[in-house]
Scaffold this motif. Structure first.
Motif, PDB file in Angstrom:
ATOM      1  N   PRO A   7       0.775  -1.246   0.000  1.00 18.63           N
ATOM      2  CA  PRO A   7       0.000   0.000   0.000  1.00 18.63           C
ATOM      3  C   PRO A   7       0.802   1.290   0.000  1.00 18.63           C
ATOM      4  CG  PRO A   7       0.156  -0.867   2.231  1.00 18.63           C
ATOM      5  CD  PRO A   7       0.866  -1.851   1.339  1.00 18.63           C
ATOM      6  N   MET A   8       2.098   1.242   0.266  1.00 15.80           N
ATOM      7  CA  MET A   8       2.806   2.471   0.616  1.00 15.80           C
ATOM      8  C   MET A   8       3.231   3.322  -0.577  1.00 15.80           C
ATOM      9  SD  MET A   8       2.501   2.346   3.783  1.00 15.80           S
ATOM     10  CE  MET A   8       3.566   3.607   4.462  1.00 15.80           C
ATOM     11  N   TYR A   9       3.486   2.707  -1.723  1.00 11.13           N
ATOM     12  CA  TYR A   9       3.924   3.479  -2.892  1.00 11.13           C
ATOM     13  C   TYR A   9       3.023   3.195  -4.094  1.00 11.13           C
ATOM     14  CZ  TYR A   9       8.127   4.611  -0.246  1.00 11.13           C
ATOM     15  OH  TYR A   9       8.994   5.078   0.716  1.00 11.13           O
ATOM     16  N   ASP A  10       1.747   3.159  -3.841  1.00  9.54           N
ATOM     17  CA  ASP A  10       0.772   2.845  -4.882  1.00  9.54           C
ATOM     18  C   ASP A  10       0.409   4.122  -5.657  1.00  9.54           C
ATOM     19  OD1 ASP A  10      -0.998   1.423  -6.433  1.00  9.54           O
ATOM     20  OD2 ASP A  10      -2.637   1.575  -4.987  1.00  9.54           O
ATOM     21  N   ILE A  11       1.409   4.723  -6.290  1.00 13.16           N
ATOM     22  CA  ILE A  11       1.196   5.945  -7.068  1.00 13.16           C
ATOM     23  C   ILE A  11       0.637   5.607  -8.440  1.00 13.16           C
ATOM     24  CG2 ILE A  11       2.290   7.980  -8.074  1.00 13.16           C
ATOM     25  CD1 ILE A  11       2.180   7.985  -4.993  1.00 13.16           C
ATOM     26  N   HIS A  39      -6.096  -1.695   1.166  1.00  7.23           N
ATOM     27  CA  HIS A  39      -6.643  -1.196   2.432  1.00  7.23           C
ATOM     28  C   HIS A  39      -6.375   0.293   2.602  1.00  7.23           C
ATOM     29  CE1 HIS A  39      -7.540  -5.185   4.240  1.00  7.23           C
ATOM     30  NE2 HIS A  39      -6.555  -5.579   3.443  1.00  7.23           N
ATOM     31  N   ASP A  40      -7.357   0.985   3.154  1.00  8.74           N
ATOM     32  CA  ASP A  40      -7.180   2.382   3.545  1.00  8.74           C
ATOM     33  C   ASP A  40      -6.835   2.492   5.032  1.00  8.74           C
ATOM     34  OD1 ASP A  40      -7.737   3.490   1.008  1.00  8.74           O
ATOM     35  OD2 ASP A  40      -9.891   3.244   1.377  1.00  8.74           O
ATOM     36  N   ASP A  41      -7.407   1.616   5.841  1.00  4.66           N
ATOM     37  CA  ASP A  41      -7.133   1.605   7.280  1.00  4.66           C
ATOM     38  C   ASP A  41      -5.984   0.620   7.515  1.00  4.66           C
ATOM     39  OD1 ASP A  41      -7.242   1.980   9.973  1.00  4.66           O
ATOM     40  OD2 ASP A  41      -9.246   1.109  10.260  1.00  4.66           O
ATOM     41  N   LEU A  42      -4.764   1.145   7.550  1.00  4.43           N
ATOM     42  CA  LEU A  42      -3.605   0.272   7.441  1.00  4.43           C
ATOM     43  C   LEU A  42      -3.203  -0.423   8.730  1.00  4.43           C
ATOM     44  CD1 LEU A  42      -1.384   2.321   4.976  1.00  4.43           C
ATOM     45  CD2 LEU A  42      -2.710   0.255   4.515  1.00  4.43           C
ATOM     46  N   GLY A 144      -3.534  13.129   5.499  1.00  3.45           N
ATOM     47  CA  GLY A 144      -3.903  11.749   5.189  1.00  3.45           C
ATOM     48  C   GLY A 144      -2.982  11.055   4.200  1.00  3.45           C
ATOM     49  N   SER A 145      -2.217  11.821   3.407  1.00  6.45           N
ATOM     50  CA  SER A 145      -1.287  11.214   2.454  1.00  6.45           C
ATOM     51  C   SER A 145      -0.297  12.274   1.979  1.00  6.45           C
ATOM     52  CB  SER A 145      -2.029  10.630   1.244  1.00  6.45           C
ATOM     53  OG  SER A 145      -2.542  11.676   0.423  1.00  6.45           O
ATOM     54  N   HIS A 146       0.849  11.822   1.465  1.00  3.87           N
ATOM     55  CA  HIS A 146       1.819  12.770   0.919  1.00  3.87           C
ATOM     56  C   HIS A 146       1.215  13.548  -0.254  1.00  3.87           C
ATOM     57  CE1 HIS A 146       5.371  11.970   3.241  1.00  3.87           C
ATOM     58  NE2 HIS A 146       5.355  10.673   2.976  1.00  3.87           N
ATOM     59  N   ARG A 147       0.451  12.867  -1.081  1.00  4.99           N
ATOM     60  CA  ARG A 147      -0.150  13.532  -2.238  1.00  4.99           C
ATOM     61  C   ARG A 147      -1.115  14.624  -1.790  1.00  4.99           C
ATOM     62  NH1 ARG A 147      -1.762  10.120  -7.595  1.00  4.99           N
ATOM     63  NH2 ARG A 147      -2.024  11.877  -9.025  1.00  4.99           N
TER      64      ARG A 147
END
Length: 261
Positions: A7-11, A39-42, A144-147
């Motif tokens: 899930p961590m680098y799913d760009i 998953h969103d709730d990691l 909530g995210s880097h993006r």
């Protein structure tokens, strides 16, 4: 059914899906079946006893996931990485590209989450020597995210963020519009790369198969185009103590009186 997720680098989701599909194929060749899930709730995902393979951040591993087992870590070829280490870029809007970190005293920070090393712990570490009575930023927004942090910068909801250099490189390749109008003014030191983990219930034989798959993936030339798409250069198995560095950064910030952003 055992669960596999990255899930961590799913760009670029297409690249991530090809990577997880390749992993499930290699596992099946070793008589290991796995379902790919997203998953969103990691945190509950990482704590699931059915977890076969996932990727977490070094900070949750050190602070929140004592029960999981370390599988290893990918070596990234993104700019800013070295061996099994990565860093964060200090990012601001383009019109402030001439400024230094010290110029952002009493300004607004944005980070992805408080349990992120790259977005929170690393930023706290570099501002700590500049803080006054334990405070540097006027306020901190959680995106909530880097993006989403990059969006907050562009929309002037915040003034500075620490962005994982691998995320930055993947966005530059697959979604350059996310970086439009933003510039890097500095960097954090290198720190341990993101760990790959498995459930506490994964036995020694299954762990051996997992690592065998990851070594094959990163050493067989036929997978090189896929790895290049994901900026993966290799795989290694460090000691779990390798990831304790994130706690040292937290302790060093606290020595300056900075316990939060």
């Amino acid at each position: 059914m055992p669960i596999l997720s990255l899930p961590m680098y799913d760009i670029d989701h297409a690249s991530t899906r090809r990577l997880t599909a390749t992993l499930t194929t290699l596992l099946a060749q070793r008589d290991v079946q796995a379902d790919v899930e997203w998953h969103d709730d990691l945190l509950p995902h990482w704590r699931d006893d059915n977890l076969l393979l996932s990727q977490t951040c070094g900070y949750p591993l050190a602070e929140l996931l004592p029960e999981v087992q370390l599988v290893g870590a990918f070596h990234s070829v993104a700019p800013g990485c070295k061996d099994l280490r990565y860093r964060s870029w200090l990012v601001v809007r383009g019109e402030e590209a001439h400024r230094t970190l010290a110029d952002f005293y009493d300004r607004r920070a944005v980070c992805n989450s408080a349990d992120s090393h790259s977005g929170y712990n690393a930023l706290r570490y570099v501002i700590a020597p500049l803080a006054v009575q334990g405070r540097f930023f006027r306020e901190t927004l959680f995106s909530g995210s880097h993006r989403a942090s990059l969006t907050a910068l562009r929309e002037q909801q915040a003034d500075i963020a620490a962005i994982d250099c691998i995320t930055w490189a993947l966005l530059r390749r697959y979604a350059p519009q996310a970086l439009a109008g933003l510039e890097i003014i500095g960097e954090t030191p290198l720190c341990a790369a993101l760990p790959l983990i498995t459930s506490r219930k994964t036995d020694a034989l299954l762990m051996e198969k997992l690592r065998s798959v990851l070594f094959e993936l990163t050493m067989d030339d036929k997978y090189r185009p896929l790895l290049d798409a994901c900026l993966i250069g290799g795989f290694a198995v460090p000691q779990r103590s390798f990831f304790d560095e994130v706690k040292k950064w937290e302790a060093q910030a606290a020595a300056y009186g900075v316990t939060r952003l």
